[in-house]
Scaffold this motif. Structure first.
Motif, PDB file in Angstrom:
ATOM      1  N   LYS A 162     -34.268  -1.687  10.449  1.00 34.68           N
ATOM      2  CA  LYS A 162     -33.239  -0.880  10.350  1.00 34.68           C
ATOM      3  C   LYS A 162     -31.934  -1.048  11.522  1.00 34.68           C
ATOM      4  CE  LYS A 162     -35.057   1.771   7.330  1.00 34.68           C
ATOM      5  NZ  LYS A 162     -36.429   0.837   7.056  1.00 34.68           N
ATOM      6  N   SER A 163     -30.745  -0.863  11.141  1.00 35.94           N
ATOM      7  CA  SER A 163     -29.772  -0.884  12.016  1.00 35.94           C
ATOM      8  C   SER A 163     -28.706  -0.015  11.366  1.00 35.94           C
ATOM      9  CB  SER A 163     -29.185  -2.473  12.152  1.00 35.94           C
ATOM     10  OG  SER A 163     -28.018  -2.400  12.797  1.00 35.94           O
ATOM     11  N   ASN A 164     -27.902   0.660  12.269  1.00 36.52           N
ATOM     12  CA  ASN A 164     -26.752   1.427  11.975  1.00 36.52           C
ATOM     13  C   ASN A 164     -25.500   0.993  12.545  1.00 36.52           C
ATOM     14  OD1 ASN A 164     -27.158   1.941  14.554  1.00 36.52           O
ATOM     15  ND2 ASN A 164     -26.766   4.416  14.452  1.00 36.52           N
ATOM     16  N   SER A 165     -25.606  -0.451  13.041  1.00 38.57           N
ATOM     17  CA  SER A 165     -24.522  -1.066  13.711  1.00 38.57           C
ATOM     18  C   SER A 165     -23.133  -1.185  12.773  1.00 38.57           C
ATOM     19  CB  SER A 165     -24.856  -2.653  14.356  1.00 38.57           C
ATOM     20  OG  SER A 165     -25.926  -2.456  14.877  1.00 38.57           O
ATOM     21  N   VAL A 166     -23.518  -1.308  11.586  1.00 36.36           N
ATOM     22  CA  VAL A 166     -22.245  -1.510  10.577  1.00 36.36           C
ATOM     23  C   VAL A 166     -21.445  -0.130  10.648  1.00 36.36           C
ATOM     24  CG1 VAL A 166     -21.626  -1.480   8.086  1.00 36.36           C
ATOM     25  CG2 VAL A 166     -23.048  -3.028   9.128  1.00 36.36           C
ATOM     26  N   VAL A 167     -22.362   1.201  10.559  1.00 36.16           N
ATOM     27  CA  VAL A 167     -21.598   2.397  10.569  1.00 36.16           C
ATOM     28  C   VAL A 167     -20.985   2.499  11.969  1.00 36.16           C
ATOM     29  CG1 VAL A 167     -22.310   4.981  10.576  1.00 36.16           C
ATOM     30  CG2 VAL A 167     -23.794   3.458   9.165  1.00 36.16           C
ATOM     31  N   ASN A 168     -21.419   2.239  12.929  1.00 38.84           N
ATOM     32  CA  ASN A 168     -21.073   2.361  14.320  1.00 38.84           C
ATOM     33  C   ASN A 168     -19.639   1.701  14.316  1.00 38.84           C
ATOM     34  OD1 ASN A 168     -22.919   4.147  15.177  1.00 38.84           O
ATOM     35  ND2 ASN A 168     -24.128   2.283  16.391  1.00 38.84           N
ATOM     36  N   ALA A 169     -19.630   0.470  13.758  1.00 34.39           N
ATOM     37  CA  ALA A 169     -18.421  -0.302  13.673  1.00 34.39           C
ATOM     38  C   ALA A 169     -17.124   0.228  12.978  1.00 34.39           C
ATOM     39  CB  ALA A 169     -18.773  -1.772  13.400  1.00 34.39           C
ATOM     40  N   ILE A 170     -17.546   0.577  11.694  1.00 34.18           N
ATOM     41  CA  ILE A 170     -16.572   1.186  10.816  1.00 34.18           C
ATOM     42  C   ILE A 170     -15.950   2.615  11.590  1.00 34.18           C
ATOM     43  CG2 ILE A 170     -17.884   1.991   9.044  1.00 34.18           C
ATOM     44  CD1 ILE A 170     -14.631   0.848   8.579  1.00 34.18           C
ATOM     45  N   SER A 171     -17.059   3.258  11.932  1.00 32.25           N
ATOM     46  CA  SER A 171     -16.699   4.758  12.460  1.00 32.25           C
ATOM     47  C   SER A 171     -15.812   4.489  13.622  1.00 32.25           C
ATOM     48  CB  SER A 171     -17.755   5.448  13.081  1.00 32.25           C
ATOM     49  OG  SER A 171     -18.687   5.756  11.910  1.00 32.25           O
ATOM     50  N   ALA A 172     -16.056   3.534  14.495  1.00 27.35           N
ATOM     51  CA  ALA A 172     -15.037   3.410  15.843  1.00 27.35           C
ATOM     52  C   ALA A 172     -14.010   2.537  15.531  1.00 27.35           C
ATOM     53  CB  ALA A 172     -15.912   2.482  16.698  1.00 27.35           C
ATOM     54  N   ALA A 173     -13.798   1.881  14.491  1.00 30.81           N
ATOM     55  CA  ALA A 173     -12.693   1.206  13.799  1.00 30.81           C
ATOM     56  C   ALA A 173     -11.677   2.342  13.250  1.00 30.81           C
ATOM     57  CB  ALA A 173     -12.941   0.107  12.957  1.00 30.81           C
TER      58      ALA A 173
END
Length: 438
Positions: A348-359
């Motif tokens: 599991k990873s939510n790094s993609v979610v964090n990336a688009i949310s921050a962007a």
């Protein structure tokens, strides 16, 4: 009431379904819901003292919402009026309010209004009741199977006590079944029936906390089973199995249970529990949930909760969504299980979610920076004159990487995507280290 009306009501009481006849008329007859009507609880004391204020009864079908309202009707000295939101409108409420005003004015007698399925009233209809609840013209009892905090106006909620009814326990249902079989007054005791422990246990289990479902099965069994040589009607396990062949699941595609179940399904995949994921999947499929809806949720989870830790997850989920549309049920359950289990077992990873949310947050809150000149389109005439030069082609350099500015000047050094340390993202981290991405 004239003689004909009286006789009609008497006949309806005698011929009404068992579940209706078995409805308690006093608090002592109520089975279950001890958390709100135990002898030391507020609702029990209020009903006993006939000091009830407006309440909302919230719970799944067959848990006793209408039963409690009828108990209150038989206990209170107030005028008790009942309407159903599916068949009543503003005119019906106006008539109730007018009568309530007259009773209060002439006799100082309160009126309790029971609104079944109150969530079916629209906002304007609910708003109409508000001033009369507030000034005490009526005491409102609302019953709903939907979350009242979503479906009932906040102003009404703030003026009412909300009581949540829970599905009856298996022991509660078993007690009601035996009462229905052997009670001569309200039940079917006069039929001379007998029920085995195995049959009662089976019906209580299959009812899933819904008393009405269990009592309907008991009534069907007694009315359709021939008497034995001893003159009795024997409700055995085979008879019970014929009377309730499908488990009574609480699942309304537009109701709370729908959202609760899909939420549990997603959280089970996110939590890497394939057993729970496939259980909630089975519950949804058994209840007739749309396979395309389930497939969409698996795709979302594959990106939101797995992401680049296993890039194959979104491919499996997407293939699943396409396959179920072509195959249909019952085979689609295998395809959905395949995808759900894969996503549940993936790192599991939510790094993609964090990336688009921050962007997205940056774009929303900060002034949009200009695209660096060397990244702008250089294919049209005059682009060089505009300064669209200087781009370095990554494939011309070792490891197909060259360090150059990609973000606008205002955001240089900003990091939106930070890979995790599981699955494929470990390789991404290693690659970044190799090329010297700081």
């Amino acid at each position: 009431m004239d003689m004909f009306e009286y006789m009609r009501e008497q006949r309806m009481d005698q011929e009404s379904p068992l579940a209706k006849r078995m409805r308690p008329t006093t608090l002592d007859e109520v089975v279950g819901q001890e958390h709100i009507i135990g002898k030391d609880k507020l609702l029990y004391r209020a009903i006993r003292a006939d000091k009830l204020s407006s309440i909302i009864l919230y719970g799944p079908p067959g848990t006793g919402k209408t039963t409690l309202a009828m108990v209150i009707a038989n206990t209170t000295s107030a005028e008790f009026t009942q309407i159903n939101a599916t068949t009543s409108g503003k005119k019906d409420m106006e008539a109730v309010v007018e009568q309530a005003k007259n009773l209060m004015g002439m006799y100082q007698k309160k009126t309790i209004l029971f609104v079944d399925e109150i969530h079916r009233f629209n906002k304007a209809q609910q708003d109409y009741l508000l001033p009369f609840v507030e000034d005490g013209t009526i005491v409102l009892i609302g019953a709903t199977t939907e979350n009242p905090y979503f479906e009932v106006n906040g102003a009404l909620i703030s003026r009412s006590n909300v009581f949540q009814l829970k599905p009856l326990s298996k022991e509660n249902i078993t007690e009601l079944i035996r009462r229905a079989v052997y009670d001569d007054r309200k039940g079917m005791g006069s039929y001379g029936a007998d029920i085995t422990d195995e049959a009662a246990d089976f019906l209580a289990d299959m009812a899933e906390g819904d008393a009405r479902s269990a009592l309907n099965a008991v009534e069907l069994g007694i009315l359709t089973t021939e008497r034995g040589t001893d003159g009795k009607i024997h409700i055995t396990l085979p008879v019970a199995e014929e009377c309730i062949q499908r488990r009574s699941l609480k699942y309304d595609k537009d109701g709370d249970n729908h959202y609760d179940t899909i939420s549990a399904f997603i959280k089970s995949m996110r939590g890497s529990d394939p057993d729970a994921a496939v259980y909630y999947l089975a519950k949804m499929l058994y209840s007739g949930e749309s396979v395309t809806f389930i497939a969409r949720r698996i795709m979302i989870c594959a990106s939101e909760d797995v992401g680049n830790a296993d890039p194959q997850a979104i491919q499996v989920a997407s293939a699943c969504a396409q396959a179920v549309e072509r195959v249909g049920m019952p085979e689609s359950q295998i395809i959905l299980a395949h995808a759900a289990i894969y996503v549940a077992c993936a790192p599991k990873s939510n790094s993609v979610v964090n990336a688009i949310s921050a962007a997205m947050d940056t774009v929303k809150k900060q002034q949009t920076g200009a695209v660096p000149a060397h990244l702008r389109d250089a294919h049209y005439g005059g682009s060089k004159d505009l300064g669209h030069v200087g781009y370095q082609y990554a494939h011309d350099f070792p490891n197909h990487y060259v360090k150059q500015q990609y973000l606008p000047d205002e955001l240089v050094g900003t990091r939106f995507y930070e890979p995790g340390d599981l699955g494929y993202e470990k390789e991404i981290t290693a690659y970044f280290e190799m090329i010297g991405r700081s």
